[in-house]
Scaffold this motif. Structure first.
Motif, PDB file in Angstrom:
ATOM      1  N   UNK A   1      42.153  42.283  29.494  1.00 24.50           N
ATOM      2  CA  UNK A   1      43.615  41.522  29.501  1.00 24.50           C
ATOM      3  C   UNK A   1      44.540  41.954  30.626  1.00 24.50           C
ATOM      4  N   UNK A   2      44.094  42.844  31.265  1.00 21.39           N
ATOM      5  CA  UNK A   2      45.102  43.547  32.368  1.00 21.39           C
ATOM      6  C   UNK A   2      44.659  43.430  33.710  1.00 21.39           C
ATOM      7  N   UNK A   3      45.562  43.228  34.819  1.00 19.72           N
ATOM      8  CA  UNK A   3      44.915  43.370  36.241  1.00 19.72           C
ATOM      9  C   UNK A   3      45.454  44.554  37.028  1.00 19.72           C
ATOM     10  N   UNK A   4      44.583  44.998  37.395  1.00 22.27           N
ATOM     11  CA  UNK A   4      44.699  46.230  38.362  1.00 22.27           C
ATOM     12  C   UNK A   4      44.211  45.914  39.961  1.00 22.27           C
ATOM     13  N   UNK A   5      45.256  46.098  40.808  1.00 28.14           N
ATOM     14  CA  UNK A   5      44.901  45.608  42.083  1.00 28.14           C
ATOM     15  C   UNK A   5      44.634  47.200  43.082  1.00 28.14           C
TER      16      UNK A   5
ATOM     17  N   UNK B   1      41.690  43.182  49.474  1.00 31.12           N
ATOM     18  CA  UNK B   1      42.100  43.883  48.156  1.00 31.12           C
ATOM     19  C   UNK B   1      41.123  43.406  46.976  1.00 31.12           C
ATOM     20  N   UNK B   2      41.240  44.183  46.191  1.00 30.35           N
ATOM     21  CA  UNK B   2      40.401  43.960  44.832  1.00 30.35           C
ATOM     22  C   UNK B   2      41.176  43.928  43.659  1.00 30.35           C
ATOM     23  N   UNK B   3      41.038  42.715  42.928  1.00 32.71           N
ATOM     24  CA  UNK B   3      41.705  42.351  41.553  1.00 32.71           C
ATOM     25  C   UNK B   3      40.609  42.838  40.719  1.00 32.71           C
TER      26      UNK B   3
END
Ligand SMILES: Nc1ncnc2c1ncn2[C@@H]1O[C@H](COP(=O)(O)OP(=O)(O)OP(=O)(O)O)[C@@H](O)[C@H]1O
Ligand SMILES: [Mg+2]
Length: 456
Positions: free
Chosen positions: A222-226, A215-217
């Protein structure tokens, strides 16, 4: 939404964190499942370390919620072992609730505590063996190589019961063979022990982590996408040489093999430039311990950009510290602008224009960014939008950039030695460092970890 809740080891919703007016995390949501291997990526200063600190309970978020379902452990980028304890003891002592830790019980039931101790010793020996470090068990922590210290730190977190491991730049400062060993160990830990990993790494090392990542975060604004990992090609080493070729007059490079598998590539950037630095038959030691036992010689001309590639443990930093005068020269001669400086103190060499920029510790952490620039005789703040921040609160990449730009722009610095300036930088920052080096017409010696695999 989680598909199978029993697999969740950690979840967070709406995590927020600001420093002063600077909102670093603006509502981060994430879910981590057993056996996942996450690569956490993002530009320098995007909030990776901040998020790790919050998830591991080392920093309080301003808002949001978090649930930990399994014990967490972490390693820091600057690994510290107990210096006088052996590598084996550094690992053995991490086992929690050892019987002998309770003094009364240890006295009255010494037999029991001793048998536990033997079990712990046997387990430790087994761990060291599996990591290929069996013959290094008795080495004191102070003499352990970076890679060994990193292994020990990981093992310690595991022995303390962590099922989810957060690793902040576990590959930084390792050479290729060591990186492969760490990645393979991590792969085994996940497979055989059902471990879950979150790994922060930077541009250069990302392809290595992608070998095991599920998985890549990505942290951005300021936001995180997976997401799922792309398969990327591993960065080639040829790139460094083509960059140097593009700088050298007529594209011709000087290639010099040094003892112990090290290699020096020099790009001459000025025609008929005078020699300004000369190392003649130098051997390097730390105290009584020889670090580079075979003599090294090379010459740099004014304006040269030289890159020293050497495997870890070769003594790159020790060599630079010897040249700077922080460590006495064991044997040989150092010449600066035609003068023999082998025996003169560090401040006199600095006065002649020789400056060393180490991997860390170049800044006054209590002074602001602006003050740090002024201390280097640079009038403009070097990171203008951070000018009034204390240097000690900068992110890893930001502080590297400040110390690097400070020495590059210091009008009194003429011959610069930069120890691993590309370490821990994202792609944009690495490109920026290259650009700064290309544009700086001083004499520069840069170290990088040796790039070739299985090069003996
Ligand atoms: N104690 C602090 N006070 C003020 N600002 C801070 C503090 N700690 C971090 N910051 C700021 O928060 C932002 C995120 O920092 P953080 O260390 O989390 O970044 P990072 O993604 O780990 O960066 P790097 O790749 O450079 O290590 C940066 O702009 C940093 O300057
Ligand atoms: Mg960081």
């Amino acid at each position: 939404m989680p598909t199978n809740d029993t697999d969740l080891v950690l979840e967070a919703k709406g995590l927020k964190k600001s420093f002063g007016g600077n909102a670093v995390l603006k509502g981060v949501d994430l879910a981590l499942r057993r056996g996942e291997v996450v690569l956490l990526q993002g530009a320098n200063g995007s909030g990776k370390t901040t998020l790790l600190n919050i998830l591991t309970g080392n920093l309080k978020p301003d808002g949001g919620s978090m649930h930990r379902h399994e014990p967490l452990g972490r390693t820091w980028q600057d690994v510290r072992l107990f210096a006088t304890q052996t590598l084996a003891d550094n690992i053995a002592m991490a086992k929690p609730k050892q019987f002998g830790e309770e003094p009364l019980k240890a006295v009255f039931a010494a037999w029991k505590s001793r048998s536990e101790e033997r079990l712990n010793e046997a387990e430790t020996a087994e761990i060291l063996k599996r990591m290929g470090l069996a013959e290094r068990a008795a080495v004191p922590g102070a003499d352990a190589k970076i890679a060994e210290a990193k292994f020990a730190a990981m093992v310690r977190a595991l022995r303390a019961g962590a099922k989810v491991l957060f690793l902040d730049e576990p590959l930084a400062g390792l050479d290729h063979a060591e990186i492969d060993a760490v990645i393979e160990t991590l792969r085994t830990l996940v497979k055989e022990h059902g471990l879950t990993l979150v790994i922060i790494e930077h541009a250069l090392n990302i392809p290595k982590v992608l070998r095991i990542a599920t998985t890549i975060w990505t942290l951005k604004n300021g936001l995180l996408t997976a997401g799922a990992p792309d398969t990327a090609d591993e960065a080639g080493d040829g790139e460094l040489h083509s960059w140097l070729e593009s700088l050298a007059i007529d594209g011709a490079l000087d290639e010099i093999d040094l003892p112990g598998g090290a290699h020096l590539t020099i790009a001459a950037r000025r025609k008929d430039a005078p020699a300004v630095f000369e190392l003649t038959g130098c051997k390097v030691s730390r105290g009584a311990r020889p670090v580079i036992a075979e003599p090294i010689s090379f010459i740099l001309k004014e304006g040269d950009l030289a890159v020293l590639e050497a495997p870890n443990g070769w003594g790159k930093s020790t060599l630079l510290e010897t040249i700077a005068g922080l460590i006495p020269t064991a044997e040989g001669r150092i010449t600066l602008f035609g003068a023999d400086v082998t025996a003169i103190p560090v401040w006199k060499r600095a006065h002649m224009g020789l400056r060393l920029n180490r991997a860390a510790g170049n800044l006054f952490t209590q002074a602001t960014v602006r003050e740090n620039a002024r201390l280097n005789h640079v009038a403009e703040p070097l990171l203008p939008n951070l000018a009034d921040r204390k240097a000690g609160t900068l992110s890893g990449g930001e502080s590297r950039r400040l110390s690097f730009e400070a020495v590059l722009n210091n009008p009194e610095a003429k011959i610069l030695m930069l120890d691993e300036p590309f370490q821990a930088l994202d792609i944009t920052e690495s490109a920026r460092v290259r650009r700064s080096l290309s544009n700086c017409n001083k004499t520069i010696l840069v170290t990088v970890p040796k790039g070739e695999e299985g090069n003996e």
